[in-house]
Design an enzyme around this catalytic site. Structure first.
Site, PDB file in Angstrom:
ATOM      1  N   SER A  33     -10.550   1.025   8.361  1.00  0.00           N
ATOM      2  CA  SER A  33      -9.238   1.437   8.826  1.00  0.00           C
ATOM      3  C   SER A  33      -9.325   2.156  10.164  1.00  0.00           C
ATOM      4  O   SER A  33     -10.293   2.885  10.433  1.00  0.00           O
ATOM      5  CB  SER A  33      -8.590   2.361   7.791  1.00  0.00           C
ATOM      6  OG  SER A  33      -7.399   2.941   8.298  1.00  0.00           O
ATOM      7  N   GLN A  54      -9.690  -2.864  11.214  1.00  0.00           N
ATOM      8  CA  GLN A  54      -8.245  -2.937  11.034  1.00  0.00           C
ATOM      9  C   GLN A  54      -7.574  -2.092  12.106  1.00  0.00           C
ATOM     10  O   GLN A  54      -7.921  -0.930  12.310  1.00  0.00           O
ATOM     11  CB  GLN A  54      -7.860  -2.448   9.646  1.00  0.00           C
ATOM     12  CG  GLN A  54      -6.366  -2.407   9.373  1.00  0.00           C
ATOM     13  CD  GLN A  54      -5.743  -1.063   9.731  1.00  0.00           C
ATOM     14  OE1 GLN A  54      -6.408  -0.026   9.680  1.00  0.00           O
ATOM     15  NE2 GLN A  54      -4.483  -1.077  10.135  1.00  0.00           N
ATOM     16  N   TYR A  56      -4.351  -0.276  14.021  1.00  0.00           N
ATOM     17  CA  TYR A  56      -3.025   0.267  14.269  1.00  0.00           C
ATOM     18  C   TYR A  56      -2.971   0.629  15.750  1.00  0.00           C
ATOM     19  O   TYR A  56      -3.988   1.028  16.337  1.00  0.00           O
ATOM     20  CB  TYR A  56      -2.766   1.542  13.467  1.00  0.00           C
ATOM     21  CG  TYR A  56      -2.497   1.361  12.001  1.00  0.00           C
ATOM     22  CD1 TYR A  56      -1.475   0.538  11.548  1.00  0.00           C
ATOM     23  CD2 TYR A  56      -3.245   2.064  11.046  1.00  0.00           C
ATOM     24  CE1 TYR A  56      -1.208   0.393  10.193  1.00  0.00           C
ATOM     25  CE2 TYR A  56      -2.986   1.929   9.692  1.00  0.00           C
ATOM     26  CZ  TYR A  56      -1.971   1.093   9.275  1.00  0.00           C
ATOM     27  OH  TYR A  56      -1.716   0.951   7.932  1.00  0.00           O
ATOM     28  N   THR A  82      -2.492  -4.895  11.191  1.00  0.00           N
ATOM     29  CA  THR A  82      -1.510  -4.606  10.147  1.00  0.00           C
ATOM     30  C   THR A  82      -0.119  -4.549  10.744  1.00  0.00           C
ATOM     31  O   THR A  82       0.132  -3.804  11.695  1.00  0.00           O
ATOM     32  CB  THR A  82      -1.847  -3.272   9.446  1.00  0.00           C
ATOM     33  OG1 THR A  82      -3.130  -3.379   8.828  1.00  0.00           O
ATOM     34  CG2 THR A  82      -0.815  -2.943   8.380  1.00  0.00           C
ATOM     35  N   LYS A 180      -2.305  -8.894   8.762  1.00  0.00           N
ATOM     36  CA  LYS A 180      -2.220  -8.302   7.414  1.00  0.00           C
ATOM     37  C   LYS A 180      -0.813  -7.742   7.178  1.00  0.00           C
ATOM     38  O   LYS A 180      -0.307  -6.972   7.996  1.00  0.00           O
ATOM     39  CB  LYS A 180      -3.248  -7.187   7.255  1.00  0.00           C
ATOM     40  CG  LYS A 180      -3.261  -6.523   5.883  1.00  0.00           C
ATOM     41  CD  LYS A 180      -4.380  -5.490   5.803  1.00  0.00           C
ATOM     42  CE  LYS A 180      -4.396  -4.799   4.442  1.00  0.00           C
ATOM     43  NZ  LYS A 180      -3.242  -3.895   4.267  1.00  0.00           N
ATOM     44  N   HIS A 204       1.130  -3.800   1.066  1.00  0.00           N
ATOM     45  CA  HIS A 204       0.557  -2.488   1.369  1.00  0.00           C
ATOM     46  C   HIS A 204       0.399  -1.645   0.098  1.00  0.00           C
ATOM     47  O   HIS A 204       0.644  -0.442   0.088  1.00  0.00           O
ATOM     48  CB  HIS A 204       1.412  -1.738   2.397  1.00  0.00           C
ATOM     49  CG  HIS A 204       0.606  -0.846   3.305  1.00  0.00           C
ATOM     50  ND1 HIS A 204       0.280  -1.191   4.594  1.00  0.00           N
ATOM     51  CD2 HIS A 204       0.061   0.371   3.113  1.00  0.00           C
ATOM     52  CE1 HIS A 204      -0.420  -0.223   5.156  1.00  0.00           C
ATOM     53  NE2 HIS A 204      -0.576   0.731   4.277  1.00  0.00           N
ATOM     54  N   ASP A 235      -4.037  -9.288  -0.823  1.00  0.00           N
ATOM     55  CA  ASP A 235      -4.346  -7.871  -1.019  1.00  0.00           C
ATOM     56  C   ASP A 235      -3.293  -7.273  -1.945  1.00  0.00           C
ATOM     57  O   ASP A 235      -2.092  -7.503  -1.758  1.00  0.00           O
ATOM     58  CB  ASP A 235      -4.317  -7.159   0.346  1.00  0.00           C
ATOM     59  CG  ASP A 235      -4.324  -5.653   0.210  1.00  0.00           C
ATOM     60  OD1 ASP A 235      -5.277  -5.123  -0.375  1.00  0.00           O
ATOM     61  OD2 ASP A 235      -3.372  -4.999   0.693  1.00  0.00           O
ATOM     62  N   ARG A 239      -7.394  -5.220  -9.930  1.00  0.00           N
ATOM     63  CA  ARG A 239      -8.004  -4.198 -10.788  1.00  0.00           C
ATOM     64  C   ARG A 239      -9.056  -4.788 -11.727  1.00  0.00           C
ATOM     65  O   ARG A 239      -9.865  -4.058 -12.282  1.00  0.00           O
ATOM     66  CB  ARG A 239      -6.935  -3.511 -11.638  1.00  0.00           C
ATOM     67  CG  ARG A 239      -5.814  -2.869 -10.853  1.00  0.00           C
ATOM     68  CD  ARG A 239      -6.270  -1.636 -10.084  1.00  0.00           C
ATOM     69  NE  ARG A 239      -5.126  -0.984  -9.491  1.00  0.00           N
ATOM     70  CZ  ARG A 239      -4.589  -1.333  -8.315  1.00  0.00           C
ATOM     71  NH1 ARG A 239      -5.124  -2.315  -7.621  1.00  0.00           N
ATOM     72  NH2 ARG A 239      -3.533  -0.698  -7.838  1.00  0.00           N
ATOM     73  N   GLY A 258      -8.539  -2.390  -2.733  1.00  0.00           N
ATOM     74  CA  GLY A 258      -8.454  -1.052  -2.154  1.00  0.00           C
ATOM     75  C   GLY A 258      -8.620   0.054  -3.172  1.00  0.00           C
ATOM     76  O   GLY A 258      -9.640   0.735  -3.220  1.00  0.00           O
TER      77      GLY A 258
END
Length: 312
Positions: A33, A54, A56, A82, A180, A204, A235, A239, A258
């Protein structure tokens, strides 16, 4: 792949470095990130596998350009942009737990939440020994330096990504660009037009806009829209190993995970991430055996019963 999780250093001092190392040892990829507590160069060196960055647009184009160049020089394999975070969503759990007050508030504002912090003395000690919350080492604003973590929400609100920005990003980054946050076939087709190598179907983690569909629900629409021209990743909601199988059967090339690995990181650092990946791998293999499927490569729609309303 291990999905980008912001400021993992708050969960465990090794944070992103520990997670990347565990991912490489497990033979999978790690996505770092922008909101990382560790330098991207250190994260790349830690992993023996593929590492992606990733992005931003925090801190303006100058900060983004510097980060992209650093990622290129460090050997990151792809850039994940993203597009679903023009502003931080209403994350009610963060409000309830006093995240804003604990990160940036005055001492009096922190007092109502101190019992929560003091109930985890081991974490508190490691947090203090790690120096608290260092600024973001990969968001270096020209003339100002690294961005403090407390400034992230305001910075997100002024850093919306547009399709025109993607053209500029592609000029800077000659490797694969992955978009993404795609939830519709129209956006998937637009991503192809803008030169994306892949898209990630993602809401997200359900932390942005309430009532958006689950990633798995819209996966068939995006797969149909792409029609094999680029890769489709998914994404959200991974689990169990059976969750991976469902996504692959419905057309995803791979999944991003994640929360599951973040829980392991918070509980036991690198060993916790390794254990989380082992749980997913074992359950994936168990699911394949119970389906009578010889390999991941053999998975297709015949192994799942997709509701008619989900069909593209």
């Amino acid at each position: 792949m291990l999905a980008p999780v912001g400021y993992s250093r708050l969960m465990y001092p090794g944070g992103e470095v520990a997670a990347a190392r565990a991912a490489g040892a497990a033979g999978t990829a790690y996505i770092l990130s922008t909101i990382s507590g560790h330098r991207l160069e250190d994260v790349k060196v830690a992993s023996s596998g593929a590492v992606f960055y990733q992005l931003y647009l925090l801190g303006g184009r100058g900060a983004a350009e510097a980060a992209i160049e650093r990622a290129r020089q460090a050997g990151f394999s792809a850039l994940f942009v993203t597009i679903d975070t023009p502003i931080s969503g209403m994350r009610e759990r963060d409000v309830r737990n006093g995240v804003k007050e604990l990160i940036s508030g005055r001492l009096m504002q922190k007092i109502p939440f101190l019992a929560q912090v003091l109930s985890r003395p081991g974490w508190l000690l490691s947090f203090l020994l790690d120096g608290g919350m260092p600024p973001l080492p990969n968001v270096v604003i020209p003339g100002e330096g690294p961005m403090p973590l407390v400034d992230v929400n305001a910075a997100l609100a002024s850093s919306t990504v547009t399709w025109q920005d993607l053209r500029w990003i592609r000029e800077l980054w000659r490797g694969p660009v992955v978009i993404k946050g795609v939830l519709t076939g129209d956006d998937a087709r637009r991503a192809i037009d803008e030169g994306a190598a892949a898209v990630v179907v993602s809401n997200h983690g359900g932390r942005q806009l309430d009532c958006v569909p689950a990633s798995l629900r819209v996966l068939p629409e995006v797969v149909a829209a792409v029609d094999g021209r680029i890769e489709v990743l998914m994404d959200g909601g991974i689990r169990r190993g059976s969750d991976i199988v469902k996504a692959l059967c419905m057309g995803a090339r791979a999944v991003l995970c994640g929360r599951a690995y973040a829980y392991g990181l918070a509980a036991a650092g690198e060993a916790g991430v390794t254990r989380a990946l082992e749980i997913l791998r074992v359950d994936l293999e168990r699911t394949l055996r119970l389906l009578g499927c010889p390999s991941v490569a053999a998975l297709d729609r015949t192994y799942v019963n997709v509701p008619p309303s989900w069909q593209a």
